[in-house]
Design a protein around this motif. Structure first.
Motif, PDB file in Angstrom:
ATOM      1  N   UNK A  23      29.017  45.252  31.310  1.00  6.96           N
ATOM      2  CA  UNK A  23      30.245  44.739  31.927  1.00  6.96           C
ATOM      3  C   UNK A  23      31.455  45.658  31.805  1.00  6.96           C
ATOM      4  N   UNK A  24      31.601  46.376  30.677  1.00  5.53           N
ATOM      5  CA  UNK A  24      32.792  47.196  30.497  1.00  5.53           C
ATOM      6  C   UNK A  24      32.848  48.378  31.460  1.00  5.53           C
ATOM      7  N   UNK A  25      31.771  48.647  32.159  1.00  5.96           N
ATOM      8  CA  UNK A  25      31.736  49.767  33.094  1.00  5.96           C
ATOM      9  C   UNK A  25      32.259  49.390  34.479  1.00  5.96           C
ATOM     10  N   UNK A  26      32.736  48.156  34.633  1.00 12.16           N
ATOM     11  CA  UNK A  26      33.186  47.679  35.940  1.00 12.16           C
ATOM     12  C   UNK A  26      34.653  47.267  35.896  1.00 12.16           C
ATOM     13  N   UNK A  27      35.273  47.258  37.053  1.00 17.33           N
ATOM     14  CA  UNK A  27      36.636  46.747  37.189  1.00 17.33           C
ATOM     15  C   UNK A  27      36.625  45.220  37.177  1.00 17.33           C
ATOM     16  N   UNK A  28      37.821  44.616  37.116  1.00 19.59           N
ATOM     17  CA  UNK A  28      37.900  43.163  37.102  1.00 19.59           C
ATOM     18  C   UNK A  28      37.323  42.537  38.355  1.00 19.59           C
ATOM     19  N   UNK A  29      37.618  43.123  39.525  1.00 27.97           N
ATOM     20  CA  UNK A  29      37.060  42.590  40.765  1.00 27.97           C
ATOM     21  C   UNK A  29      35.552  42.708  40.822  1.00 27.97           C
TER      22      UNK A  29
ATOM     23  N   UNK B 130      43.002  38.474  38.759  1.00 29.55           N
ATOM     24  CA  UNK B 130      42.863  39.701  39.535  1.00 29.55           C
ATOM     25  C   UNK B 130      44.168  40.024  40.260  1.00 29.55           C
ATOM     26  N   UNK B 131      44.356  41.301  40.593  1.00 32.41           N
ATOM     27  CA  UNK B 131      45.556  41.645  41.352  1.00 32.41           C
ATOM     28  C   UNK B 131      45.398  41.196  42.801  1.00 32.41           C
ATOM     29  N   UNK B 132      46.498  41.226  43.557  1.00 29.89           N
ATOM     30  CA  UNK B 132      46.539  40.585  44.869  1.00 29.89           C
ATOM     31  C   UNK B 132      45.502  41.166  45.825  1.00 29.89           C
ATOM     32  N   UNK B 133      45.360  42.483  45.834  1.00 27.08           N
ATOM     33  CA  UNK B 133      44.405  43.117  46.755  1.00 27.08           C
ATOM     34  C   UNK B 133      42.973  42.693  46.434  1.00 27.08           C
ATOM     35  N   UNK B 134      42.613  42.672  45.156  1.00 25.72           N
ATOM     36  CA  UNK B 134      41.261  42.287  44.754  1.00 25.72           C
ATOM     37  C   UNK B 134      41.044  40.797  44.985  1.00 25.72           C
TER      38      UNK B 134
ATOM     39  N   UNK C 201      37.790  39.196  46.984  1.00 23.16           N
ATOM     40  CA  UNK C 201      36.892  38.194  46.421  1.00 23.16           C
ATOM     41  C   UNK C 201      36.897  36.926  47.272  1.00 23.16           C
ATOM     42  N   UNK C 202      38.069  36.513  47.751  1.00 20.08           N
ATOM     43  CA  UNK C 202      38.145  35.336  48.619  1.00 20.08           C
ATOM     44  C   UNK C 202      37.392  35.563  49.923  1.00 20.08           C
ATOM     45  N   UNK C 203      37.511  36.758  50.500  1.00 22.54           N
ATOM     46  CA  UNK C 203      36.763  37.069  51.717  1.00 22.54           C
ATOM     47  C   UNK C 203      35.260  37.036  51.457  1.00 22.54           C
ATOM     48  N   UNK C 204      34.846  37.514  50.281  1.00 25.67           N
ATOM     49  CA  UNK C 204      33.430  37.472  49.918  1.00 25.67           C
ATOM     50  C   UNK C 204      32.945  36.029  49.835  1.00 25.67           C
TER      51      UNK C 204
END
Length: 292
Positions: A158-164, A191-195, A199-202
């Motif tokens: 898990x630590x190898x990934x970003x929050x998104x 998460x920040x606004x862009x991410x 995620x919502x689109x996903x």
């Protein structure tokens, strides 16, 4: 899916109330109680989604835990596909969990940092008794690709990934059993606004592709409007208003809902969320006092 099927209730939340006992004030006196949920009722048709909005402390997460059968309500029932979740034996409930999964708020703390992604994503299948590692790995590869990651990511931690990316992993884990319902408790608030938008689109794409229903818990009415056909507004453990996100955003009737709408970010207006949340609570209290 036929129109009749899409209207049939997938999830039925029937008169859910929850209270907890507090420490006794006196040795022989009754234990005081705090009311967390008060007579919550709603249905979610198959293939549709509902958003639960409210400030911190409104009872949203307690409701999520009851719907997931992680807590037992003081009163009321939760039925999924006609089955009373709280009347099941532990074995029956474990088997039923294939049909409903959960995505938590913090995508890092919900993933075991000591486990590789392959083990994390296939965990629900292990819990259901699946032992065919090749079958689980093949499904994990397919689902990871579906959420925008790669099969090579199965070997990482898990630590190898970003929050998104970690939240995408959490969503992939929830998808492993092909559930009919996903309960998402503040899944984008960390998460920040862009991410958040990604995620919502996903989630919207997964809903359209697989017919998954979401119970989407958030303090953000705009996020709920993006994903859900229905919205329930909660304040101090009560459902104070319900309707389509479009209607509640444009024609809110309850004072608390009106204050939440006013708190939505407006272009060129730097409003502080904490101040407006206080305004929302004060408006609701004032209305309650005036009608008492």
């Amino acid at each position: 899916m036929s129109a009749a099927q899409s209207r049939s209730p997938l999830l039925e939340v029937q008169h859910i109330s929850q209270h907890y006992k507090l420490p006794r004030q006196r040795l022989l006196g009754p234990a005081p109680q705090v009311q967390v949920l008060d007579d919550i009722c709603f249905n979610v048709p198959a293939g549709q989604s509902i958003g639960i909005v409210g400030e911190s402390g409104s009872g949203k997460s307690t409701l999520a835990r009851i719907i997931m059968a992680l807590d037992v309500p003081s009163q009321g029932r939760v039925r999924l596909m006609g089955r009373d979740l709280h009347a099941m034996t532990p074995a029956q409930l474990q088997a039923a969990r294939a049909d409903f999964q959960m995505v938590f708020q913090d995508p890092y703390s919900s993933l075991d940092p000591r486990q590789r992604i392959e083990r994390i994503v296939t965990e629900p299948m292990h819990a259901l008794g699946e032992r065919d590692r090749e079958k689980m790995r093949a499904r994990a590869e397919k689902i990871l690709q579906r959420v925008g990651l790669t099969s090579q990511d199965l070997r990482k931690y898990p630590h190898e990934f970003s929050g998104g990316q970690r939240q995408r992993i959490a969503i992939a884990r929830a998808l492993m059993t092909h559930p009919r319902l996903i309960v998402a408790d503040e899944p984008v608030s960390a998460l920040d606004v862009t991410i958040q938008a990604q995620v919502l689109d996903l989630m919207l794409e997964l809903k359209a592709t697989y017919g998954i229903s979401f119970l989407f818990i958030s303090h953000d009415m705009a996020a709920i409007h993006h994903l859900c056909e229905d919205m329930l507004v909660m304040h101090q453990g009560k459902a104070v208003e319900r309707g389509s996100p479009e209607k509640l955003l444009n024609e809110p009737r309850h004072a608390y809902t009106q204050a939440l709408v006013r708190a939505l970010p407006q272009l060129g207006q730097g409003r502080r969320r904490t101040r407006l949340q206080q305004e929302a609570a004060q408006a609701a209290v004032a209305e309650t006092s005036s009608t008492a």
